[in-house]
Motif scaffolding. Structure first.
Motif, PDB file in Angstrom:
ATOM      1  N   LEU A 124      41.311  31.043  50.002  1.00 28.46           N
ATOM      2  CA  LEU A 124      40.418  32.017  50.618  1.00 28.46           C
ATOM      3  C   LEU A 124      40.677  33.420  50.076  1.00 28.46           C
ATOM      4  CD1 LEU A 124      38.165  32.422  52.674  1.00 28.46           C
ATOM      5  CD2 LEU A 124      39.912  32.755  54.410  1.00 28.46           C
ATOM      6  N   VAL A 125      41.941  33.809  49.976  1.00 27.40           N
ATOM      7  CA  VAL A 125      42.290  35.123  49.420  1.00 27.40           C
ATOM      8  C   VAL A 125      41.868  35.204  47.965  1.00 27.40           C
ATOM      9  CG1 VAL A 125      44.226  36.621  48.787  1.00 27.40           C
ATOM     10  CG2 VAL A 125      44.153  35.578  51.042  1.00 27.40           C
ATOM     11  N   PHE A 126      42.071  34.136  47.218  1.00 30.23           N
ATOM     12  CA  PHE A 126      41.684  34.046  45.815  1.00 30.23           C
ATOM     13  C   PHE A 126      40.188  34.303  45.663  1.00 30.23           C
ATOM     14  CE2 PHE A 126      40.901  31.304  42.020  1.00 30.23           C
ATOM     15  CZ  PHE A 126      41.780  31.914  41.146  1.00 30.23           C
ATOM     16  N   LEU A 127      39.377  33.675  46.492  1.00 28.95           N
ATOM     17  CA  LEU A 127      37.927  33.837  46.431  1.00 28.95           C
ATOM     18  C   LEU A 127      37.483  35.233  46.871  1.00 28.95           C
ATOM     19  CD1 LEU A 127      36.777  30.365  47.791  1.00 28.95           C
ATOM     20  CD2 LEU A 127      36.752  31.161  45.423  1.00 28.95           C
ATOM     21  N   ILE A 128      38.125  35.766  47.901  1.00 27.98           N
ATOM     22  CA  ILE A 128      37.764  37.107  48.383  1.00 27.98           C
ATOM     23  C   ILE A 128      38.101  38.164  47.353  1.00 27.98           C
ATOM     24  CG2 ILE A 128      38.331  38.872  50.101  1.00 27.98           C
ATOM     25  CD1 ILE A 128      38.534  36.570  52.149  1.00 27.98           C
ATOM     26  N   VAL A 129      39.289  38.070  46.755  1.00 21.81           N
ATOM     27  CA  VAL A 129      39.686  39.033  45.720  1.00 21.81           C
ATOM     28  C   VAL A 129      38.737  38.930  44.529  1.00 21.81           C
ATOM     29  CG1 VAL A 129      41.483  39.582  44.023  1.00 21.81           C
ATOM     30  CG2 VAL A 129      42.096  39.224  46.396  1.00 21.81           C
ATOM     31  N   GLY A 130      38.394  37.714  44.126  1.00 22.59           N
ATOM     32  CA  GLY A 130      37.455  37.532  43.022  1.00 22.59           C
ATOM     33  C   GLY A 130      36.093  38.123  43.316  1.00 22.59           C
ATOM     34  N   ALA A 131      35.598  37.909  44.527  1.00 23.15           N
ATOM     35  CA  ALA A 131      34.284  38.437  44.906  1.00 23.15           C
ATOM     36  C   ALA A 131      34.278  39.961  44.925  1.00 23.15           C
ATOM     37  CB  ALA A 131      33.872  37.888  46.268  1.00 23.15           C
ATOM     38  N   VAL A 132      35.297  40.559  45.504  1.00 24.39           N
ATOM     39  CA  VAL A 132      35.363  42.025  45.573  1.00 24.39           C
ATOM     40  C   VAL A 132      35.523  42.618  44.179  1.00 24.39           C
ATOM     41  CG1 VAL A 132      36.735  43.971  46.423  1.00 24.39           C
ATOM     42  CG2 VAL A 132      36.220  42.069  47.937  1.00 24.39           C
ATOM     43  N   ALA A 133      36.387  42.031  43.370  1.00 26.69           N
ATOM     44  CA  ALA A 133      36.613  42.538  42.013  1.00 26.69           C
ATOM     45  C   ALA A 133      35.355  42.402  41.161  1.00 26.69           C
ATOM     46  CB  ALA A 133      37.772  41.799  41.365  1.00 26.69           C
ATOM     47  N   GLY A 134      34.667  41.282  41.256  1.00 29.87           N
ATOM     48  CA  GLY A 134      33.425  41.105  40.505  1.00 29.87           C
ATOM     49  C   GLY A 134      32.350  42.072  40.942  1.00 29.87           C
ATOM     50  N   TRP A 135      32.254  42.307  42.251  1.00 33.66           N
ATOM     51  CA  TRP A 135      31.269  43.250  42.771  1.00 33.66           C
ATOM     52  C   TRP A 135      31.567  44.674  42.289  1.00 33.66           C
ATOM     53  CZ3 TRP A 135      32.098  47.020  46.753  1.00 33.66           C
ATOM     54  CH2 TRP A 135      30.943  47.673  47.157  1.00 33.66           C
ATOM     55  N   LEU A 136      32.832  45.081  42.366  1.00 37.70           N
ATOM     56  CA  LEU A 136      33.211  46.422  41.907  1.00 37.70           C
ATOM     57  C   LEU A 136      32.967  46.584  40.415  1.00 37.70           C
ATOM     58  CD1 LEU A 136      36.525  47.053  43.879  1.00 37.70           C
ATOM     59  CD2 LEU A 136      34.345  48.231  44.175  1.00 37.70           C
ATOM     60  N   ALA A 137      33.320  45.573  39.632  1.00 39.58           N
ATOM     61  CA  ALA A 137      33.098  45.643  38.187  1.00 39.58           C
ATOM     62  C   ALA A 137      31.609  45.717  37.880  1.00 39.58           C
ATOM     63  CB  ALA A 137      33.724  44.434  37.507  1.00 39.58           C
ATOM     64  N   GLY A 138      30.795  44.989  38.632  1.00 34.21           N
ATOM     65  CA  GLY A 138      29.351  45.067  38.448  1.00 34.21           C
ATOM     66  C   GLY A 138      28.811  46.454  38.745  1.00 34.21           C
ATOM     67  N   LEU A 139      29.363  47.091  39.770  1.00 32.75           N
ATOM     68  CA  LEU A 139      28.940  48.457  40.094  1.00 32.75           C
ATOM     69  C   LEU A 139      29.367  49.438  39.009  1.00 32.75           C
ATOM     70  CD1 LEU A 139      29.746  48.728  43.906  1.00 32.75           C
ATOM     71  CD2 LEU A 139      27.507  48.503  42.842  1.00 32.75           C
TER      72      LEU A 139
END
Length: 84
Positions: free
Chosen positions: A7-22
């Motif tokens: 769960l932490v792995f997926l949350i960190v990935g989602a937040v990091a991908g979203w920030l990188a996209g921004l």
């Protein structure tokens, strides 16, 4: 690997991908796209940072920063390859 770790792995990935996209292109890539970009970015940063002697630290916040930097590198490389 426990359920909490995944769960932490997926949350960190989602937040990091979203920030990188921004940072790179001004928007996200959807939940699944953000997770994939964040996880691949973490892998890239995990290879590059020790090679150049950079250590960010431990914990979720540093993992998000680490993954975001790697994801930004990934997105910039994809953009360069598409333009070539």
């Amino acid at each position: 690997m426990g359920v909490e770790s995944i769960l932490v792995f997926l949350i960190v990935g989602a937040v990091a991908g979203w920030l990188a996209g921004l940072i790179v292109s001004g928007g996200g890539f959807g939940l699944l796209g953000n997770i994939v970009i964040g996880i691949v970015g973490a892998f890239i940063a995990g290879l590059l940072f020790p090679a150049i002697g950079i250590s960010i630290g431990t914990g979720i916040f540093s993992a998000i920063i680490h993954s975001t930097i790697g994801a930004v590198i990934l997105l910039v490389l994809i953009r360069v390859v598409k333009q070539a």
